[in-house]
Design an enzyme around this catalytic site. Structure first.
Site, PDB file in Angstrom:
ATOM      1  N   ASP A  22       0.774  -1.244   0.000  1.00  0.00           N
ATOM      2  CA  ASP A  22       0.000   0.000   0.000  1.00  0.00           C
ATOM      3  C   ASP A  22       0.811   1.304   0.000  1.00  0.00           C
ATOM      4  OD1 ASP A  22      -1.530  -2.149   0.809  1.00  0.00           O
ATOM      5  OD2 ASP A  22      -2.343  -1.181   2.580  1.00  0.00           O
TER       6      ASP A  22
HETATM    7  C1  FRU Z   1      -4.045  -3.637   2.430  1.00  0.00           C
HETATM    8  C2  FRU Z   1      -3.492  -4.034   3.791  1.00  0.00           C
HETATM    9  C3  FRU Z   1      -3.936  -3.062   4.874  1.00  0.00           C
HETATM   10  C4  FRU Z   1      -2.870  -3.248   5.913  1.00  0.00           C
HETATM   11  C5  FRU Z   1      -1.638  -3.452   5.073  1.00  0.00           C
HETATM   12  C6  FRU Z   1      -0.621  -4.382   5.666  1.00  0.00           C
HETATM   13  O1  FRU Z   1      -3.290  -4.156   1.376  1.00  0.00           O
HETATM   14  O2  FRU Z   1      -3.901  -5.353   4.118  1.00  0.00           O
HETATM   15  O3  FRU Z   1      -5.239  -3.286   5.351  1.00  0.00           O
HETATM   16  O4  FRU Z   1      -2.751  -2.144   6.762  1.00  0.00           O
HETATM   17  O5  FRU Z   1      -2.079  -3.973   3.824  1.00  0.00           O
HETATM   18  O6  FRU Z   1       0.547  -4.421   4.891  1.00  0.00           O
END
Ligand code: FRU
Length: 541
Positions: A22
């Site tokens: 992300d």
């Molecule tokens: C989305 C996610 C978020 C989390 C992060 C962990 O891709 O699952 O919900 O904070 O990635 O890397």
């Protein structure tokens, strides 16, 4: 490795190696764009998550800095997950992010961090105050599904900050965006009723922001509200792995959000109908625009990711604004990407007969930007839309792919194609007559089923409908091609599709570009320009 190293993208954001996911806390500060992202410093699979940090003057050339946030306090010792930045009224940026505070089970709390030195425009060091964590799951919240705080907004009337945290209720059935409020950014209290919820499963990475109601292409700071705005609520649906949004009204007093379209949550507009997830916007005060970042995962195998040593890119940042219809957003690659355009070729007034294809020659197109305007000679031969597929663009495209001859279309581009065309990724439109509708229905697809001779790749067709009036026969397409990614914008950014592909032949100078028409009506290319794209500074990679 079955994936050629030359398939590493050139101008899409990526670190030199390892796994990324992300986008986190994008912001503009003292002349620099900051970008943080979920990163595994130890390998090309998800794990050991920290916040990597890069800075840029133009959102295109990137310099990697030290890790910004990594496990260091009890409330984040097992992971520093996604979060957002808020710029306080005195100009101080604050980051709020999800921390994992115990092993094995993902128990999720929210932490805060401030820059150590506000006069450093690069914001290299982040400090976690002793009062962390500042939000913990209480009052019946599912503690293992409680994450990804948004940028906060402030209501001038009561001076309080608000932010959203993504979660799930009703035993996993309802996606929920909880509102928390604070006067001091330190003590936060949950509002009993969530801002919004829907029967979709877990909501990751919510995003909530105002847009100009009249469709002007100008962005708004996150706290702006009032008569001239509508709001957008986006959630990343864990179960489906797509980013869905609705356009609606934010009732500040009731602290509730209501989509304009009562069926909005079911209708499911997406930012992108392809590989694009966990996205996040920010307001850029330098150019008064709202910019969208989104993560594009690989679609080869995990074993191939380990072998090549990298996994994940970010889509080219997109300017987002409300379509004048008020019904959906428009998205367009930030203008800065055009600075990478080099040598170009233009084709004008070229008619593509049924069954014909034309190669665009004279430049390298493995790393290219293509803009094309099409004009269909007649819509009379549009094929009837099968009512069973009328609501499902993806299934429709699966059944009526690029190789299936149609009435009006399929017409569009073959990108990353080999000389013998054994390999090719089709980006195209197809026009249908729908019973009971006077407007023709336009489908946009990316069909990668022939994109590679390599086995073991995930090659889904991606598709979305394009809410455009094609009665004059005209429609435009833009594709950003970058070795293993094709990012396409239909009808000026009404429908967007990002697809990852891994050719075995169409690599480097062997990648070709064609315009094709597999329908029964002539299609004119009014104008096509293709540019070679240069490689920017990319984190030292
Ligand atoms: C989305 C996610 C978020 C989390 C992060 C962990 O891709 O699952 O919900 O904070 O990635 O890397």
């Amino acid at each position: 490795s079955i994936v050629d190293p030359e398939l590493r993208t050139g101008y899409h954001f990526h670190p030199p190696k390892n796994w990324i996911n992300d986008p986190n806390a994008p912001m503009y500060y003292k002349g620099w764009y900051h970008f943080f992202y979920q990163y595994n410093p130890k390998g090309a699979v998800w794990g050991n998550i920290v916040w990597a940090h890069s800075v840029s003057r133009d959102l295109i050339n990137w310099v990697a800095l030290e890790t910004a946030i990594e496990p260091s306090i009890p409330s984040d010792q097992y992971g520093c997950w996604s979060g957002s930045a808020t710029i306080l009224p005195d100009g101080t940026p604050v980051i709020m992010y999800t921390g994992i505070d115990r092993p094995n089970i993902n128990y999720q709390v929210q932490n805060i961090a401030y820059p150590r030195n506000k006069s450093d425009p690069l914001l290299r060091e982040w400090v976690k105050p002793a009062h962390n964590p500042i939000i913990v799951p209480e009052g019946g919240i599912n503690a293992t599904q409680f994450r990804d705080p948004t940028t906060a907004w402030r209501d001038d009337d009561d001076g309080r900050w608000r932010l959203l945290i993504g979660s799930v209720a009703a035993g996993g059935a309802r996606g929920v965006a909880y509102v928390y409020r604070s006067r001091d950014f330190r003590r936060w209290a949950r509002v009993r009723r969530p801002l919004h919820s829907a029967a979709t499963g877990m909501w990751e990475c919510p995003d909530f922001y105002p847009v100009e109601r009249d469709g002007r292409r100008v962005g708004l700071e996150t706290s702006v509200s009032g008569r001239r705005v509508k709001h957008v609520l986006k959630n990343s649906l864990d179960l489906r792995r797509y980013d869905y949004y609705t356009v609606g009204a934010y009732d500040r007093r009731a602290e509730r959000y209501v989509p304009d379209d009562p069926a909005g949550d079911e209708r499911r507009l997406r930012y992108d109908y392809g590989n694009f997830y966990a996205s996040k916007t920010f307001y850029d005060p330098a150019k008064r625009r709202r910019i969208l970042w989104g993560w594009a995962n690989e679609s080869d195998t995990a074993a191939a990711d380990v072998a090549k040593g990298w996994a994940g890119i970010q889509a080219i940042p997109r300017t987002v604004w409300l379509d004048p219809s008020g019904k959906q957003l428009l998205q367009w690659p930030i203008e800065e990407v055009e600075a990478l355009r080099g040598k170009s070729v233009t084709v004008k007034h070229r008619v593509i007969k049924p069954g014909q294809h034309v190669e665009v020659i004279g430049l390298q197109t493995a790393q290219a930007d293509v803009e094309v305007s099409f004009e269909v000679s007649s819509l009379a031969g549009a094929e009837p839309l099968d009512p069973a597929l009328a609501g499902d663009a993806q299934r429709l495209c699966g059944a009526r792919g690029a190789a299936v001859e149609g009435g009006v279309g399929p017409f569009g581009l073959w990108v990353l194609a080999s000389a013998d065309m054994q390999e090719r990724t089709a980006v195209f439109f197809r026009v249908f007559k729908a019973a009971g509708k006077d407007k023709p229905v336009v489908l946009m697809c990316t069909d990668p089923t022939k994109s590679s001779l390599n086995p073991n790749l995930y090659k889904p067709t991606f598709a979305g409908f394009v809410d455009t009036d094609i009665s004059n026969g005209k429609i435009s397409l833009r594709s950003l091609i970058d070795r293993s990614v094709v990012e396409s914008f239909g009808a000026g950014g009404k429908t967007c599709i990002l697809s990852r592909v891994y050719p075995s032949l169409s690599i480097g100078n062997n990648a070709r570009l064609y315009v094709f028409n597999n329908g029964k009506a002539d299609v004119r290319v009014s104008r096509l320009t293709a540019w070679q794209m240069k490689k920017p500074l990319m984190n030292g990679a």
